[in-house]
Motif scaffolding. Structure first.
Motif, mmCIF file in Angstrom:
data_model
loop_
_atom_site.group_PDB
_atom_site.id
_atom_site.type_symbol
_atom_site.label_atom_id
_atom_site.label_comp_id
_atom_site.label_asym_id
_atom_site.label_seq_id
_atom_site.Cartn_x
_atom_site.Cartn_y
_atom_site.Cartn_z
ATOM 1 N N LEU A 1 -10.057 -9.073 -26.406
ATOM 2 C CA LEU A 1 -8.845 -9.846 -26.643
ATOM 3 C C LEU A 1 -9.153 -11.300 -26.309
ATOM 4 C CD1 LEU A 1 -5.303 -8.660 -25.739
ATOM 5 C CD2 LEU A 1 -5.920 -11.047 -25.597
ATOM 6 N N VAL A 2 -8.953 -12.207 -27.286
ATOM 7 C CA VAL A 2 -9.278 -13.619 -27.078
ATOM 8 C C VAL A 2 -8.051 -14.519 -27.183
ATOM 9 C CG1 VAL A 2 -11.698 -13.377 -27.737
ATOM 10 C CG2 VAL A 2 -9.990 -13.947 -29.493
ATOM 11 N N GLY A 3 -6.911 -13.952 -27.552
ATOM 12 C CA GLY A 3 -5.687 -14.735 -27.622
ATOM 13 C C GLY A 3 -4.483 -13.836 -27.789
ATOM 14 N N VAL A 4 -3.346 -14.313 -27.310
ATOM 15 C CA VAL A 4 -2.101 -13.555 -27.441
ATOM 16 C C VAL A 4 -0.934 -14.521 -27.549
ATOM 17 C CG1 VAL A 4 -1.822 -13.300 -24.929
ATOM 18 C CG2 VAL A 4 -0.714 -11.671 -26.460
ATOM 19 N N SER A 5 -0.011 -14.200 -28.443
ATOM 20 C CA SER A 5 1.252 -14.936 -28.511
ATOM 21 C C SER A 5 2.361 -13.909 -28.376
ATOM 22 C CB SER A 5 1.380 -15.708 -29.828
ATOM 23 O OG SER A 5 1.396 -14.842 -30.942
ATOM 24 N N ARG A 6 3.456 -14.320 -27.782
ATOM 25 C CA ARG A 6 4.536 -13.371 -27.565
ATOM 26 C C ARG A 6 5.864 -14.087 -27.473
ATOM 27 N NH1 ARG A 6 3.356 -9.673 -24.009
ATOM 28 N NH2 ARG A 6 1.159 -10.102 -23.894
ATOM 29 N N TYR A 7 6.914 -13.342 -27.771
ATOM 30 C CA TYR A 7 8.253 -13.835 -27.500
ATOM 31 C C TYR A 7 9.086 -12.713 -26.922
ATOM 32 C CZ TYR A 7 10.299 -11.761 -31.797
ATOM 33 O OH TYR A 7 10.736 -10.903 -32.776
ATOM 34 N N SER A 8 10.177 -13.112 -26.276
ATOM 35 C CA SER A 8 11.137 -12.165 -25.732
ATOM 36 C C SER A 8 12.520 -12.765 -25.924
ATOM 37 C CB SER A 8 10.859 -11.959 -24.238
ATOM 38 O OG SER A 8 11.758 -11.007 -23.701
ATOM 39 N N ALA A 9 13.464 -11.935 -26.398
ATOM 40 C CA ALA A 9 14.837 -12.392 -26.574
ATOM 41 C C ALA A 9 15.345 -12.931 -25.241
ATOM 42 C CB ALA A 9 15.715 -11.255 -27.072
ATOM 43 N N SER A 10 16.121 -14.003 -25.322
ATOM 44 C CA SER A 10 16.612 -14.648 -24.114
ATOM 45 C C SER A 10 18.086 -14.975 -24.287
ATOM 46 C CB SER A 10 15.816 -15.929 -23.871
ATOM 47 O OG SER A 10 16.331 -16.622 -22.771
ATOM 48 N N GLY A 11 18.882 -14.528 -23.362
ATOM 49 C CA GLY A 11 20.309 -14.814 -23.457
ATOM 50 C C GLY A 11 20.927 -14.073 -24.622
ATOM 51 N N ASP A 12 21.438 -14.828 -25.590
ATOM 52 C CA ASP A 12 22.002 -14.161 -26.758
ATOM 53 C C ASP A 12 20.876 -13.725 -27.692
ATOM 54 O OD1 ASP A 12 21.323 -16.158 -28.797
ATOM 55 O OD2 ASP A 12 22.861 -17.419 -27.878
ATOM 56 N N ASP A 13 21.201 -12.975 -28.708
ATOM 57 C CA ASP A 13 20.165 -12.438 -29.586
ATOM 58 C C ASP A 13 19.685 -13.424 -30.641
ATOM 59 O OD1 ASP A 13 22.414 -12.447 -31.142
ATOM 60 O OD2 ASP A 13 22.247 -10.366 -31.797
ATOM 61 N N LYS A 14 20.052 -14.689 -30.511
ATOM 62 C CA LYS A 14 19.611 -15.707 -31.481
ATOM 63 C C LYS A 14 18.501 -16.604 -30.927
ATOM 64 C CE LYS A 14 22.521 -14.336 -34.514
ATOM 65 N NZ LYS A 14 22.043 -13.298 -35.378
ATOM 66 N N GLN A 15 18.132 -16.440 -29.652
ATOM 67 C CA GLN A 15 17.096 -17.251 -29.019
ATOM 68 C C GLN A 15 15.988 -16.363 -28.472
ATOM 69 O OE1 GLN A 15 18.375 -20.786 -26.598
ATOM 70 N NE2 GLN A 15 19.963 -19.329 -26.061
ATOM 71 N N ARG B 1 17.161 -17.742 -34.212
ATOM 72 C CA ARG B 1 17.463 -19.080 -34.741
ATOM 73 C C ARG B 1 16.796 -20.196 -33.933
ATOM 74 N NH1 ARG B 1 17.998 -16.851 -38.673
ATOM 75 N NH2 ARG B 1 19.879 -15.870 -39.431
ATOM 76 N N ARG B 2 16.345 -19.863 -32.721
ATOM 77 C CA ARG B 2 15.713 -20.869 -31.869
ATOM 78 C C ARG B 2 14.644 -20.194 -31.028
ATOM 79 N NH1 ARG B 2 17.116 -22.477 -26.589
ATOM 80 N NH2 ARG B 2 16.233 -24.471 -26.051
ATOM 81 N N MET B 3 13.503 -20.879 -30.907
ATOM 82 C CA MET B 3 12.397 -20.414 -30.077
ATOM 83 C C MET B 3 12.120 -21.514 -29.062
ATOM 84 S SD MET B 3 8.552 -19.365 -31.338
ATOM 85 C CE MET B 3 8.932 -17.672 -31.788
ATOM 86 N N PHE B 4 11.869 -21.131 -27.825
ATOM 87 C CA PHE B 4 11.570 -22.147 -26.816
ATOM 88 C C PHE B 4 10.507 -21.637 -25.856
ATOM 89 C CE2 PHE B 4 14.762 -19.534 -24.793
ATOM 90 C CZ PHE B 4 14.405 -19.513 -23.461
ATOM 91 N N SER B 5 9.865 -22.582 -25.172
ATOM 92 C CA SER B 5 8.922 -22.244 -24.107
ATOM 93 C C SER B 5 9.160 -23.187 -22.947
ATOM 94 C CB SER B 5 7.466 -22.342 -24.589
ATOM 95 O OG SER B 5 7.119 -23.676 -24.857
ATOM 96 N N ILE B 6 8.926 -22.683 -21.766
ATOM 97 C CA ILE B 6 9.007 -23.499 -20.554
ATOM 98 C C ILE B 6 7.573 -23.653 -20.070
ATOM 99 C CG2 ILE B 6 9.897 -23.660 -18.201
ATOM 100 C CD1 ILE B 6 12.218 -21.817 -19.165
#
Length: 190
Positions: A102-116, A150-155
């Motif tokens: 494994l040399v890279g990984v991208s991921r998301y997780s729903a946050s708050g409402d189901d649109k972010q 509808r929106r993607m974010f990263s901290i």
């Protein structure tokens, strides 16, 4: 940044991955290196642990916004928990001495409402600057849109210049985290 050459996805055999078309893709990076990109699977748990253990101290700090010495079982449980809709991850695998690594990984997780959704991308230190983060994030953005986000974010750490450059390249907006001056929030309207 130059563009990554892409190949056509393989046809989907069964559709356990929801809106994902194809089950894996062979991609060619900027330097000509081939990688296999596909959704994270349960069988990747050990690869994920080895990937985290190989990251430099700085890469771990930027990814997890703190010190991570090794991939604990609890952390791995959290990272492996994907449902291909609200929690999604793509991995990039490459041959390394006869083993798929494994040399890279991208991921998301729903946050708050189901649109972010909150996202993250990490590339192995020895695979950086080849276009892999861009490739993995484009796949992630595409599936997030298909899954109705509808929106993607990263901290991110404000000192993470690689993420700042990647986010700007992909069209993310940047602002200071109002709760922590050492962090920034990158956001993209999907």
């Amino acid at each position: 940044m130059s563009h990554v050459r892409r190949t056509e996805p393989t046809p989907a055999s069964a559709a356990p991955f929801g809106a994902i078309e194809g089950t894996h893709w062979i991609e060619t990076l900027n330097d000509g290196s081939p990688v296999l990109v596909r959704p994270l699977r349960a069988e990747d748990r050990q690869r994920e642990a080895e990937f985290i253990d190989r990251l430099s101290e700085q890469a771990c700090r930027f990814r997890f916004l703190g010190q991570v010495k090794e991939a604990s079982p609890a952390l791995l449980d959290r990272l492996m928990d994907v449902d291909y809709r609200d929690r999604m991850a793509f991995v990039a695998l490459a041959h390394d001495d006869g083993e798929l690594r494994l040399v890279g990984v991208s991921r998301y997780s729903a946050s708050g409402d189901d649109k972010q959704c909150e996202c993250a991308v990490t590339v192995a230190d020895d695979w950086r600057h080849r276009g892999l983060a861009v490739l993995l994030m484009r796949r992630l953005i595409e599936i997030a849109r298909k899954n109705g986000f509808r929106r993607m974010f990263s901290i991110d750490a404000a000192a993470n210049e690689s993420m700042r450059e990647l986010a700007a390249f992909l069209g993310f907006q940047r602002r200071l985290d109002p709760q922590d001056a050492t962090q920034v929030i990158h956001s993209l309207e999907l």
